[in-house]
Design a protein around this motif. Sequence first.
Motif, PDB file in Angstrom:
ATOM      1  N   UNK A 167      39.578  26.350  38.514  1.00 52.39           N
ATOM      2  CA  UNK A 167      39.170  26.356  39.703  1.00 52.39           C
ATOM      3  C   UNK A 167      38.387  27.597  40.293  1.00 52.39           C
ATOM      4  N   UNK A 168      38.609  28.648  39.643  1.00 50.16           N
ATOM      5  CA  UNK A 168      38.034  29.757  40.293  1.00 50.16           C
ATOM      6  C   UNK A 168      37.043  30.655  39.553  1.00 50.16           C
ATOM      7  N   UNK A 169      37.080  30.211  38.290  1.00 52.55           N
ATOM      8  CA  UNK A 169      36.104  31.089  37.250  1.00 52.55           C
ATOM      9  C   UNK A 169      36.894  32.134  36.656  1.00 52.55           C
ATOM     10  N   UNK A 170      36.244  32.534  35.677  1.00 58.38           N
ATOM     11  CA  UNK A 170      36.883  33.525  34.519  1.00 58.38           C
ATOM     12  C   UNK A 170      37.167  34.837  35.025  1.00 58.38           C
ATOM     13  N   UNK A 171      36.572  35.398  36.176  1.00 54.26           N
ATOM     14  CA  UNK A 171      36.725  36.959  36.779  1.00 54.26           C
ATOM     15  C   UNK A 171      38.146  36.922  37.399  1.00 54.26           C
ATOM     16  N   UNK A 172      38.512  35.823  38.103  1.00 54.82           N
ATOM     17  CA  UNK A 172      39.941  35.801  38.668  1.00 54.82           C
ATOM     18  C   UNK A 172      40.848  35.787  37.765  1.00 54.82           C
ATOM     19  N   UNK A 173      40.856  35.181  36.531  1.00 57.53           N
ATOM     20  CA  UNK A 173      41.725  35.263  35.411  1.00 57.53           C
ATOM     21  C   UNK A 173      42.000  36.644  35.010  1.00 57.53           C
ATOM     22  N   UNK A 174      40.941  37.756  35.027  1.00 50.34           N
ATOM     23  CA  UNK A 174      41.490  39.121  34.937  1.00 50.34           C
ATOM     24  C   UNK A 174      42.034  39.634  35.758  1.00 50.34           C
ATOM     25  N   UNK A 175      41.916  39.409  37.090  1.00 57.65           N
ATOM     26  CA  UNK A 175      42.847  39.881  38.264  1.00 57.65           C
ATOM     27  C   UNK A 175      44.171  39.542  38.075  1.00 57.65           C
ATOM     28  N   UNK A 176      44.366  38.171  37.699  1.00 55.45           N
ATOM     29  CA  UNK A 176      45.595  37.513  37.734  1.00 55.45           C
ATOM     30  C   UNK A 176      46.479  37.978  36.610  1.00 55.45           C
ATOM     31  N   UNK A 177      45.500  38.290  35.552  1.00 52.38           N
ATOM     32  CA  UNK A 177      46.078  38.806  34.310  1.00 52.38           C
ATOM     33  C   UNK A 177      46.931  40.300  34.450  1.00 52.38           C
ATOM     34  N   UNK A 178      46.352  41.124  35.423  1.00 52.47           N
ATOM     35  CA  UNK A 178      46.983  42.390  35.758  1.00 52.47           C
ATOM     36  C   UNK A 178      48.271  42.339  36.296  1.00 52.47           C
ATOM     37  N   UNK A 179      48.438  41.162  37.173  1.00 52.17           N
ATOM     38  CA  UNK A 179      49.811  40.853  37.637  1.00 52.17           C
ATOM     39  C   UNK A 179      50.902  40.328  36.461  1.00 52.17           C
TER      40      UNK A 179
END
Length: 516
Positions: free
Chosen positions: A253-265
């Motif tokens: 839904x949002x692309x690969x870059x937000x995966x990196x940000x969510x992965x921090x959490x």
Amino acid sequence: MNTAKLLFRGAGLQVVAMVVSLASSFFLAPYVIHSLGDHWYGLWVLIGTFVGFYGLLDFGISSATQRYLADAMPRGDAEELNTIVASSLVMFCGIALLALLVTVGIAFITPLFMTSLRGATIFQEVTLIMGGGFALSLPFYTQFGIFSANLRLDYSSYVRIGHIVLRTALFFLVLGLGYGIVKLALASVASDIVQYATMTWLARRLTPWLKLRRRHFALAKMRELISFGVYSFVAQIAGTIKFRLDNIVIAGYLGLAPVTHFNIATKLNGYFFGALNSLVPAPTSLYARYHGRGELQQIRDKFIILSRIKGTLGMLGIGAVLIFARPFISLWVGEKYLDAFLPLVIIMGGRILSTALSPGVGAMYALAKHRFTAFTNLGEAIANLALSLLLVRYYGIIGVALGTAIPLLATRLTILPIYFCRVMELPIPRLVRSVVPLMVLAVVLQVPLVYAVSRIRIDTYWQIMVWGACYYLPLLAFFYLVMLTREERRLFSEALPAWPLKRKGGRLAYTEESRR
């Protein structure tokens, strides 16, 4: 060495392994993120998510192997033990072939869901490497059962520490030479191979009775392991949906870059609960031994003790993580990733009751009463996926975090504690009185720190360490000396190091005390 001392000594070494793991990630994670960039790191996480689905191919056999070995150990029947090991081993070899077929299949269909030619090629190469490495690992899953059944968490900790150090060194080397995620995958598999070889050597020393013969490969025992493991398999499906599909939902839904940000959490959440589980493990093998001797009262008592300890440490730890999370994220990976803070708060809030209840999960497996918990987890997972798909459209990665947290909190507030108490014949009021006041007190005592940290500016790791140490060390001492019972403090004293092995003729052998 008595059982409690063996268990808690292993737990102490698991804490050391956890510290090594956290130190590795502390230095490695930001280096990998900034070396690869958000897009390629997001792809690395996504591939890891896909390969993580391979864990479902375990079909619950590893947990069944662990439980049956632990149950059989007190009887000392070498024939039965060999049959369990042989049946487990042959099934894992068959599953390894299946894993290879799945890997080839995923690589073949990659162009159907990857539009970028370069991205598709890299995805195929890494999937083949990581999938092949996973297939190679499957026959070694029996070794984990041997370690666990013997309560040798110390052995598994030594292996884990060596694996982390080697893998970290290889990752720094690969990225330092300017290579990308394909070479990272090769480095990861190389470190795994060294780990499996070490595990085999140590497991062989724990099994002087191991003499596999054709008669030990028994279809009846395989069916028995599968029958027990099927509900573990359901639980594995649930865990995969709850903690791995989030990345795919976000990427879609949002692309690969937000995966990196969510992965921090999710990384910080995973580090904390990994550390807590290392410090206070859910001792399924210990419960299984009590079950094998018909000692239900021992299971109840240990469940209460571990729930009190783990619930208290959980509240203190969650508080510490959330209080210092914003300055830590800024220092660790940069202010650009501060949008991971709110998802972290939501996810950890959803798991807040898991801290006290997780020892009950191990008890259910030992008592072979894990069917209900498995299907409860599956219900959580389905609700998680549905809510995440709905909320990601409106709230982005915050919506995905809410989709994860809401079902977790709901079941652990109502369904699971009632079921655990019913199976263990434990009055619910006793559980509430024993655990809840400590958890509430742990929260209340952290309120002054919340106020203090909100009034200052934290610019260095040293500030975080000094504030944390000055506040939490006295707090831990208070709970240990004042709030824990004498029996709970005795269990901690049992964790003091001791060597259970003596040399005989140049080889290691158990002392009589270590067999008890």
